[in-house]
Design a protein around this motif. Structure first.
Motif, short mmCIF file in Angstrom:
data_model
loop_
_atom_site.label_atom_id
_atom_site.label_comp_id
_atom_site.label_asym_id
_atom_site.label_seq_id
_atom_site.Cartn_x
_atom_site.Cartn_y
_atom_site.Cartn_z
N THR A 108 130.18 -23.92 94.51
CA THR A 108 130.38 -22.67 95.24
C THR A 108 131.61 -22.75 96.15
O THR A 108 131.99 -21.75 96.74
CB THR A 108 129.13 -22.33 96.10
N ASN A 116 134.72 -23.40 90.22
CA ASN A 116 134.45 -22.10 90.83
C ASN A 116 135.40 -21.05 90.25
O ASN A 116 134.98 -19.96 89.86
CB ASN A 116 134.63 -22.23 92.35
N GLY A 126 123.39 -22.02 94.43
CA GLY A 126 124.19 -21.03 95.15
C GLY A 126 124.56 -19.89 94.23
O GLY A 126 123.97 -19.73 93.16
N ILE A 167 128.10 -17.76 92.62
CA ILE A 167 129.54 -17.54 92.44
C ILE A 167 129.65 -16.17 91.79
O ILE A 167 129.19 -15.98 90.66
CB ILE A 167 130.19 -18.60 91.53
#
Length: 122
Positions: free
Chosen positions: A14, A21, A42, A44
């Motif tokens: 992230t 990413n 997380g 993205i």
């Protein structure tokens, strides 16, 4: 650019400055269905970064953002997904896994997904 299957990004982060990413973001910009696996959960963009080994079908491409040593725990998982190809950007080269994948009918390429996407050869 012809891509009908999903792309799995292994080593997704992230952190905005990481190539993994940027890869997830660029895949989504190109409307490619994307699965992200990383050490930490997380988000993205609109892609959830998962920490496990989800059962997936129709994974066409796997993009590796891990060292050869860190990839070891994913090798059988990747083989069992039966992707068409596995991409190894600079710094992730893994000749031992190339042979294993090739023996299972999976193509491997030392290629950067970011460059491939930006130049239309993904």
């Amino acid at each position: 650019m012809q891509n009908t299957g999903k792309t799995l990004v292994i080593g997704a982060s992230t952190k905005e400055d990481r190539y993994s990413n940027q890869c997830v973001k660029l895949l989504r910009e190109h409307n490619i269905e994307t699965i992200a696996l990383g050490n930490k959960a997380g988000i993205i963009e609109d892609v959830e970064v998962q920490t496990g080994r989800p059962a997936e079908a129709n994974v066409q491409t796997v993009a590796i953002y891990l060292s050869a040593k860190n990839l070891e725990s994913y090798e059988e998982y990747i083989i069992n997904l039966k992707p068409e190809r596995v991409l190894f950007p600079p710094g992730t080269e893994n000749p031992a896994f190339y042979e294993k994948a090739k023996s299972c009918g999976i193509a491997t390429e030392e290629a950067c997904p970011l460059v491939m996407l930006k130049t239309g050869v993904y």
